[in-house]
Write a protein that holds these residues in place. Structure first.
Motif, mmCIF file in Angstrom:
data_model
loop_
_atom_site.group_PDB
_atom_site.id
_atom_site.type_symbol
_atom_site.label_atom_id
_atom_site.label_comp_id
_atom_site.label_asym_id
_atom_site.label_seq_id
_atom_site.Cartn_x
_atom_site.Cartn_y
_atom_site.Cartn_z
ATOM 1 N N UNK A 86 0.788 -1.193 0.285
ATOM 2 C CA UNK A 86 0.019 0.017 -0.122
ATOM 3 C C UNK A 86 0.940 1.392 0.032
ATOM 4 N N UNK A 87 1.896 1.175 0.834
ATOM 5 C CA UNK A 87 2.934 2.404 0.497
ATOM 6 C C UNK A 87 3.532 2.234 -0.510
ATOM 7 N N UNK A 88 4.001 1.350 -1.243
ATOM 8 C CA UNK A 88 4.613 1.268 -2.567
ATOM 9 C C UNK A 88 3.806 1.659 -3.615
ATOM 10 N N UNK A 89 2.429 1.345 -3.428
ATOM 11 C CA UNK A 89 1.411 1.851 -4.639
ATOM 12 C C UNK A 89 1.453 3.204 -4.539
ATOM 13 N N UNK A 90 1.819 3.814 -3.434
ATOM 14 C CA UNK A 90 1.419 5.427 -3.332
ATOM 15 C C UNK A 90 2.923 5.926 -4.304
ATOM 16 N N UNK A 91 3.985 5.413 -3.966
ATOM 17 C CA UNK A 91 5.010 5.917 -4.575
ATOM 18 C C UNK A 91 5.113 5.435 -5.994
ATOM 19 N N UNK A 92 4.359 4.460 -6.527
ATOM 20 C CA UNK A 92 4.300 4.377 -7.923
ATOM 21 C C UNK A 92 3.194 5.324 -8.696
ATOM 22 N N UNK A 93 2.462 5.821 -7.942
ATOM 23 C CA UNK A 93 1.492 6.841 -8.339
ATOM 24 C C UNK A 93 2.264 8.078 -8.323
ATOM 25 N N UNK A 94 3.589 8.297 -7.484
ATOM 26 C CA UNK A 94 4.405 9.401 -7.441
ATOM 27 C C UNK A 94 5.373 9.546 -8.638
ATOM 28 N N UNK A 95 5.626 8.256 -8.859
ATOM 29 C CA UNK A 95 6.455 8.321 -9.964
ATOM 30 C C UNK A 95 5.944 8.456 -11.454
ATOM 31 N N UNK A 96 4.827 7.810 -11.460
ATOM 32 C CA UNK A 96 3.787 8.321 -12.435
ATOM 33 C C UNK A 96 3.752 9.942 -12.864
ATOM 34 N N UNK A 97 3.293 10.404 -11.724
ATOM 35 C CA UNK A 97 3.015 11.796 -11.887
ATOM 36 C C UNK A 97 4.364 12.622 -11.981
ATOM 37 N N UNK A 98 5.691 12.080 -11.827
ATOM 38 C CA UNK A 98 7.065 12.888 -11.910
ATOM 39 C C UNK A 98 6.998 12.725 -13.529
ATOM 40 N N UNK A 99 6.719 11.366 -13.884
ATOM 41 C CA UNK A 99 7.113 11.358 -15.397
ATOM 42 C C UNK A 99 6.254 12.105 -16.321
ATOM 43 N N UNK A 100 4.921 12.038 -16.045
ATOM 44 C CA UNK A 100 3.888 13.011 -16.543
ATOM 45 C C UNK A 100 4.157 14.612 -16.800
ATOM 46 N N UNK A 101 4.808 14.876 -15.441
ATOM 47 C CA UNK A 101 5.278 16.334 -15.597
ATOM 48 C C UNK A 101 6.352 16.639 -16.407
ATOM 49 N N UNK A 102 7.578 15.696 -16.149
ATOM 50 C CA UNK A 102 8.612 15.848 -16.914
ATOM 51 C C UNK A 102 8.458 15.498 -18.495
ATOM 52 N N UNK A 103 7.757 14.970 -19.079
ATOM 53 C CA UNK A 103 7.387 14.917 -20.626
ATOM 54 C C UNK A 103 6.411 15.355 -21.077
ATOM 55 N N UNK A 104 5.379 16.124 -20.153
ATOM 56 C CA UNK A 104 4.167 16.657 -20.493
ATOM 57 C C UNK A 104 3.171 15.607 -21.190
ATOM 58 N N UNK A 105 3.071 14.349 -20.761
ATOM 59 C CA UNK A 105 2.077 13.426 -21.261
ATOM 60 C C UNK A 105 1.117 13.264 -20.453
ATOM 61 N N UNK A 106 -0.199 12.661 -20.723
ATOM 62 C CA UNK A 106 -1.431 12.532 -19.746
ATOM 63 C C UNK A 106 -1.305 11.386 -19.230
ATOM 64 N N UNK A 107 -0.557 10.066 -19.848
ATOM 65 C CA UNK A 107 -0.524 8.742 -19.304
ATOM 66 C C UNK A 107 0.908 8.143 -19.553
ATOM 67 N N UNK A 108 1.142 7.010 -18.430
ATOM 68 C CA UNK A 108 2.104 6.165 -18.629
ATOM 69 C C UNK A 108 1.615 4.774 -18.504
ATOM 70 N N UNK A 109 2.525 4.090 -19.330
ATOM 71 C CA UNK A 109 2.176 2.731 -19.277
ATOM 72 C C UNK A 109 3.137 1.916 -18.038
ATOM 73 N N UNK A 110 2.756 0.987 -17.456
ATOM 74 C CA UNK A 110 3.350 0.454 -16.432
ATOM 75 C C UNK A 110 3.525 -1.062 -16.577
ATOM 76 N N UNK A 111 4.802 -1.596 -16.398
ATOM 77 C CA UNK A 111 5.142 -3.074 -16.582
ATOM 78 C C UNK A 111 5.505 -3.463 -15.215
ATOM 79 N N UNK A 112 5.069 -4.259 -14.522
ATOM 80 C CA UNK A 112 5.276 -4.676 -13.285
ATOM 81 C C UNK A 112 5.477 -6.249 -13.197
ATOM 82 N N UNK A 113 6.413 -6.640 -12.430
ATOM 83 C CA UNK A 113 7.081 -8.110 -12.172
ATOM 84 C C UNK A 113 6.727 -8.397 -11.010
#
Length: 448
Positions: free
Chosen positions: A196-223
């Motif tokens: 649950x904590x790691x899920x929140x940081x996944x959301x953080x990482x997605x938001x950072x990538x959006x802000x950096x690249x100016x995109x609306x969505x990110x694809x997630x590959x999880x192992x």
């Protein structure tokens, strides 16, 4: 929280008068020229830009602090950054006292010289080409348990454990970057941490990538275990203080993910004890299903190593969250010492524990995730392995598996609204799913 969809306004009966399609196009273009009204293509582009700007604004407003940047770190990464999420609710999780779960290698440096980082901290890896790749939607890679982004995605040979006798020095990160993807990876603070904590940081990482690249969505590959954290994010399964899913994931690809849960620790408990229990010589960063065990004639307790929180200790919360029972389908390993009391609870000849159901009741996330469901807007793909032959590991052999996760669990679509594709790679084991060429090619194809 699940959102209740709103119903569209019903169409009135009758046949409306329509302007011919060709004429409509002409009129729309004229209107655009005369009045400044955007054409359909222009409107779509404007909408995308507005969405991206909104995402960037949201990311900028998030309680994130960039603490350090490490340029040219090697392993195909252009840089590694350490971030801190200052949201109240994150905490310092517990680590085994003997250091077996500590961060090591370059990760200790990235986390500021500590082996036991605070769980509000995470690493964001940027692969070479993150700012030049031609593919529209960037990719975030999410690693599994007892692992890190370097070994999992960029250098499977780092630790010498990759599921094969010969390990490659490059992985999925370089492969996807080579096909034009803009690739990023997250590094979690705790190797067996609370999903649950790691899920929140996944959301953080997605938001950072959006802000950096100016995109609306990110694809997630999880192992592996990372699938549970990624799925918890998109399903808005979160702690009471956590942020809900922001609608910013286009596709979710799981590699050997325990979508249907696993009971590996309890079904093969004796072997886990011998590998992990210090009094028996064990050093593995793995949990035990027992509270007590006799080693060399001495009955000992190791509360930190238990799957269940005991005596104020809880060092493996992320493993408890993966649990589901498979005894009804595949039985239990009856050749293992104290197998009955290990799985169902009680006092065995050498061991004592509370059993798998008590651990599930104490916090498994499998049923909550399936009940919450992956939103229909997130096209989901499931990749499974079918070779239970991981060298040096007690492989899951009660039914078809990749050595760790049952094939039926990895391909379990319960609660997934939109299935983009599923595939079984029969010749790959659990570790090979993250780097084998056949798996890399399939992931690349699903990202198109």
């Amino acid at each position: 929280m699940r959102r209740t969809p709103t119903s569209a306004t019903p169409t009135r009966p009758g046949t409306p008068r329509r302007t011919p399609t060709a004429l409509s196009a002409v009129l729309l273009t004229l209107a655009a020229l005369l009045l400044g009204t955007p054409t359909t293509a222009q409107a779509a582009a404007t909408a995308r830009a507005v969405t991206a700007q909104t995402a960037a604004a949201q990311a900028a407003a998030a309680p994130l602090a960039l603490e350090a940047t490490f340029p040219a770190p090697g392993n195909g990464w252009a840089k590694v950054e350490r971030y801190l999420d200052t949201t109240p609710g994150f905490r310092a999780e517990q680590y085994p006292a003997d250091g077996r779960g500590d961060q090591d290698g370059a990760r200790r440096t990235y986390f500021g010289g500590t082996g036991e980082p605070y769980s509000g901290r995470f690493l964001l890896y940027s692969a070479t080409g993150w700012d030049t790749g031609g593919r529209q939607t960037p990719v975030l890679l999410v690693h599994g348990a007892n692992d890190n982004a370097d070994r999992a995605w960029a250098n499977p040979a780092e630790s010498g454990t990759c599921g094969a006798s010969a390990c490659p020095s490059t992985g999925l990160a370089q492969y996807l970057a080579g096909t034009g993807h803009r690739v990023f990876a997250i590094g979690f603070a705790h190797k067996q941490g609370d999903n649950l904590l790691q899920a929140q940081t996944v959301g953080d990482a997605v938001a950072l990538i959006q802000a950096r690249l100016g995109v609306s969505q990110v694809d997630v590959v999880a192992w592996s275990k990372g699938e549970v954290a990624a799925r918890a994010y998109v399903s808005s399964v979160r702690p009471s203080w956590g942020r809900a899913y922001a609608g910013d994931v286009r596709r979710l690809i799981t590699l050997g993910g325990p979508n249907g849960g696993l009971d590996y620790v309890y079904a093969h408990g004796w072997s886990f004890d011998l590998a992990a229990w210090p009094a028996c010589g064990g050093t593995a960063n793995a949990p035990s299903p027992h509270l007590y065990m006799t080693c060399y004639g001495t009955y000992t307790a190791q509360p930190c190593l238990g799957v269940l929180p005991t005596g104020g200790y809880d060092c493996y919360p992320g493993q408890r969250q993966l649990l589901a029972r498979w005894d009804g389908r595949y039985g239990v390993d009856g050749t293992s010492q104290d197998w009955w009391t290990t799985y169902y609870g009680g006092q065995g000849f050498y061991t004592s524990g509370q059993g798998i159901q008590a651990a599930i009741d104490a916090g498994s996330l499998i049923a909550p995730l399936q009940q919450a469901g992956v939103p229909a807007s997130v096209r989901t793909y499931l990749l499974a392995g079918g070779s239970a032959d991981i060298p040096g590991v007690l492989n899951e052999n009660r039914g078809p598996s990749d050595g760790i996760v049952f094939t039926a669990s990895a391909l379990d679509t319960t609660g997934v609204a939109t299935i983009g594709g599923t595939r079984l790679l029969a010749g790959l084991n659990h570790l090979e799913l993250a780097w084998a060429p056949e798996a890399e090619s399939q992931v690349d194809g699903w990202l198109d």
